[in-house]
Design a protein around this motif. Structure first.
Motif, short mmCIF file in Angstrom:
data_model
loop_
_atom_site.label_atom_id
_atom_site.label_comp_id
_atom_site.label_asym_id
_atom_site.label_seq_id
_atom_site.Cartn_x
_atom_site.Cartn_y
_atom_site.Cartn_z
N LEU A 22 0.84 -1.19 0.00
CA LEU A 22 0.00 0.00 0.00
C LEU A 22 0.87 1.24 0.00
CD1 LEU A 22 -2.90 1.16 0.43
CD2 LEU A 22 -2.48 0.96 2.88
N ARG A 23 0.59 2.15 -0.88
CA ARG A 23 1.34 3.41 -0.92
C ARG A 23 0.59 4.46 -0.11
NH1 ARG A 23 5.43 3.03 -4.48
NH2 ARG A 23 5.28 1.40 -6.03
N ILE A 24 1.26 4.97 0.91
CA ILE A 24 0.67 5.98 1.80
C ILE A 24 1.64 7.14 1.87
CG2 ILE A 24 -0.12 6.45 4.15
CD1 ILE A 24 -0.82 3.52 4.41
N ASP A 25 1.11 8.35 1.89
CA ASP A 25 1.97 9.54 1.98
C ASP A 25 2.93 9.40 3.16
OD1 ASP A 25 0.65 10.63 -0.17
OD2 ASP A 25 -0.70 11.83 1.06
N GLU A 26 4.19 9.80 2.92
CA GLU A 26 5.25 9.64 3.91
C GLU A 26 4.92 10.31 5.24
OE1 GLU A 26 10.04 10.42 4.38
OE2 GLU A 26 9.10 10.68 2.43
N ASP A 27 4.35 11.52 5.18
CA ASP A 27 4.06 12.23 6.42
C ASP A 27 2.99 11.51 7.25
OD1 ASP A 27 2.18 13.00 4.38
OD2 ASP A 27 1.58 14.72 5.58
N ILE A 28 2.07 10.83 6.58
CA ILE A 28 1.03 10.08 7.30
C ILE A 28 1.67 8.89 8.02
CG2 ILE A 28 -1.09 8.73 7.06
CD1 ILE A 28 -1.43 11.74 6.44
N VAL A 29 2.50 8.15 7.30
CA VAL A 29 3.18 6.99 7.91
C VAL A 29 4.04 7.45 9.08
CG1 VAL A 29 4.84 5.13 7.53
CG2 VAL A 29 3.16 5.67 5.76
N GLU A 30 4.80 8.51 8.90
CA GLU A 30 5.68 8.99 9.97
C GLU A 30 4.89 9.44 11.19
OE1 GLU A 30 8.87 8.44 10.18
OE2 GLU A 30 8.64 7.48 8.23
N TRP A 31 3.73 10.05 10.96
CA TRP A 31 2.90 10.50 12.08
C TRP A 31 2.45 9.30 12.91
CZ3 TRP A 31 -2.07 10.03 14.01
CH2 TRP A 31 -2.44 10.98 14.96
N PHE A 32 1.97 8.25 12.25
CA PHE A 32 1.56 7.05 12.97
C PHE A 32 2.76 6.36 13.60
CE2 PHE A 32 -2.41 7.42 10.60
CZ PHE A 32 -3.34 6.97 11.52
N ARG A 33 3.86 6.23 12.85
CA ARG A 33 5.05 5.54 13.33
C ARG A 33 5.59 6.21 14.60
NH1 ARG A 33 8.88 4.63 8.78
NH2 ARG A 33 7.69 2.73 8.46
N TYR B 221 1.93 0.80 15.63
CA TYR B 221 1.34 1.87 14.83
C TYR B 221 0.53 1.33 13.65
CZ TYR B 221 4.85 1.54 11.09
OH TYR B 221 5.61 1.13 10.05
N GLN B 222 0.93 0.18 13.10
CA GLN B 222 0.17 -0.38 11.98
C GLN B 222 -1.20 -0.87 12.45
OE1 GLN B 222 3.16 -3.18 10.73
NE2 GLN B 222 3.70 -1.90 8.97
N THR B 223 -1.26 -1.41 13.66
CA THR B 223 -2.54 -1.82 14.23
C THR B 223 -3.43 -0.60 14.42
OG1 THR B 223 -1.48 -3.68 15.34
CG2 THR B 223 -3.61 -2.97 16.21
N TRP B 224 -2.83 0.51 14.85
CA TRP B 224 -3.58 1.74 15.03
C TRP B 224 -4.10 2.25 13.68
CZ3 TRP B 224 -1.30 7.12 16.49
CH2 TRP B 224 -2.33 7.99 16.81
N MET B 225 -3.27 2.19 12.66
CA MET B 225 -3.71 2.62 11.32
C MET B 225 -4.90 1.77 10.88
SD MET B 225 -0.04 3.22 9.42
CE MET B 225 -0.66 3.91 7.90
#
Length: 118
Positions: free
Chosen positions: A73-84, A90-94
């Motif tokens: 899945l391609r997700i904007d970098e800033d979104i991934v970093e915010w969750f990470r 963090y993936q469970t939270w996403m």
């Protein structure tokens, strides 16, 4: 907030034995003596609750772990970093955020088919 070096892990049996030896640092008499107002004030001061809305429990759902599907899945970098930045899990939270969105959409659609489906 501490780091992983500050974290101590104990089994339920170890904790029970520690309490029996008087090694608990919990002041249970103080806790039992707290009023509802005391509890609310304590929660309000807790930094871990600062972004949690007061009525969070109105729409809260139990998390039911189930089989997951591995995808690319391609997700904007800033979104991934915010969750990470939230740390492990963090993936469970996403997934939980996506589930909440899907459930809200299903409610709006009357539990009918998904978007773009007849």
């Amino acid at each position: 907030m501490g780091n992983d070096a500050d974290i101590k892990r104990y089994s339920a049996e170890e904790l029970h034995a520690m309490r029996a030896r008087g090694e608990s640092r919990s002041d249970w008499a103080r806790v039992r003596g707290m009023t509802e107002a005391d509890l609310e004030q304590s929660i309000a001061k807790d930094p871990d609750w600062k972004d949690v809305p007061a009525n969070w429990h109105d729409t809260a759902l139990p998390v039911r772990p189930g089989p997951k599907k591995l995808i690319s899945l391609r997700i904007d970098e800033d979104i991934v970093e915010w969750f990470r930045a939230s740390g492990p899990g963090y993936q469970t939270w996403m997934n939980a955020v996506l589930r909440a969105y899907v459930m809200e959409q299903k409610k709006k659609q009357g539990s009918g088919p998904g978007p773009g489906k007849p």
